[in-house]
Design a protein around this motif. Sequence first.
Motif, PDB file in Angstrom:
ATOM      1  N   PHE A  44      48.744  41.714  40.204  1.00 59.03           N
ATOM      2  CA  PHE A  44      48.695  42.569  41.281  1.00 59.03           C
ATOM      3  C   PHE A  44      49.711  41.777  42.539  1.00 59.03           C
ATOM      4  O   PHE A  44      50.114  42.418  43.528  1.00 59.03           O
ATOM      5  N   ILE A  50      43.149  49.727  46.110  1.00 56.58           N
ATOM      6  CA  ILE A  50      43.175  48.951  44.835  1.00 56.58           C
ATOM      7  C   ILE A  50      41.768  48.428  44.481  1.00 56.58           C
ATOM      8  O   ILE A  50      41.405  48.473  43.439  1.00 56.58           O
ATOM      9  N   SER A 106      39.600  51.194  43.174  1.00 52.21           N
ATOM     10  CA  SER A 106      39.970  51.970  41.998  1.00 52.21           C
ATOM     11  C   SER A 106      40.322  50.926  41.001  1.00 52.21           C
ATOM     12  O   SER A 106      39.680  51.378  39.850  1.00 52.21           O
ATOM     13  N   GLU A 107      40.593  49.787  41.134  1.00 45.61           N
ATOM     14  CA  GLU A 107      40.915  48.892  40.090  1.00 45.61           C
ATOM     15  C   GLU A 107      39.651  47.785  39.872  1.00 45.61           C
ATOM     16  O   GLU A 107      39.488  47.212  38.862  1.00 45.61           O
ATOM     17  N   PHE A 108      39.034  47.601  40.806  1.00 43.94           N
ATOM     18  CA  PHE A 108      38.003  46.665  40.633  1.00 43.94           C
ATOM     19  C   PHE A 108      36.606  47.034  40.956  1.00 43.94           C
ATOM     20  O   PHE A 108      35.696  46.306  40.875  1.00 43.94           O
ATOM     21  N   ASN A 109      36.442  48.378  41.531  1.00 44.37           N
ATOM     22  CA  ASN A 109      35.205  49.031  41.470  1.00 44.37           C
ATOM     23  C   ASN A 109      34.176  48.320  42.548  1.00 44.37           C
ATOM     24  O   ASN A 109      32.992  48.105  42.438  1.00 44.37           O
ATOM     25  N   ARG A 162      42.077  38.583  37.113  1.00 44.36           N
ATOM     26  CA  ARG A 162      42.419  39.975  37.457  1.00 44.36           C
ATOM     27  C   ARG A 162      43.134  40.112  38.407  1.00 44.36           C
ATOM     28  O   ARG A 162      43.797  41.569  38.433  1.00 44.36           O
TER      29      ARG A 162
END
Length: 192
Positions: free
Chosen positions: A23, A98, A101-104, A19
Motif C-alpha cells: 500500500f 483500507i 476493508s483490507e485488514f479487518n 501486509r
Amino acid sequence: MTKEEILKIYTNKESYLKRIRPFLSEHRYLHSQSVANLCYQIADKNGLFKEKFYLSGLFHDLGKNCAKNAARTQMETFFRAYIDLPDYTYHQFIGSLILKSEFNIFDKELNEAIMCHCTGKANMSLMDKVLYASDKIDPLRGYDSEFMIKAMLNNIEEGFKLVLKENFIYLKSKNAIFDRLSKNCYQYYDIF
Ligand SMILES: [Fe+2]
Ligand SMILES: [Fe+2]
C-alpha cells in the motif's frame, strides 16, 4: 477492539509490516515504521497503551497511494462532509477505510487518530495528538526535530502544543493555505 486483540496484532507486527508494504512507496513504508516507533516511545514514556499507539503509526498512511479519482469517489461515498478539503488530506480518511476493508481492523480510537493525522482538528484525544505530532517530527523527515521529540517524550500536552506552533510557523513562512480542519485545530489550541 479489545486489549487482547490489539496486543495480538502488535505481537504479529512483522506480518503486518509485510501486509502494509504493497500500500506504500518505499519512502512511506520506512516513514510508517519510523512514526510507529516514535508513537510507541512517546506512549511508553507517558504510561499509555504503547502497543496500540504503535499501530496508529504503522497504519496511518495506508491511504497515501490511493489514485486521485478513486479517492474522490470514496470521499463522495463515505466522507461527503469532508469533500471540500484539499485532496492531499483525503488519505487520512481513505486510510481508515483500507484498515477496515483490507485488514479487518476497526477501532474507534485508532480510526479517529488516523482520520486527523494530517490536518489535526479541535479537541483531539491523546492518541490523535501523539500520532499527529509523530508524523510531523519523524526523524526521517530530515530536519532537526530532536527538541520536539524530547518535548513529546517529556509531556504530551506541552509537546503537542510546541509541535503545532512550530508547524504553524513553518507553514506560514511557506505561505500555505490552511484547510478548515487545520484552522479549527490551531484555533482550539490557541495557536492562531
Ligand atoms: Fe499522512
Ligand atoms: Fe505520514
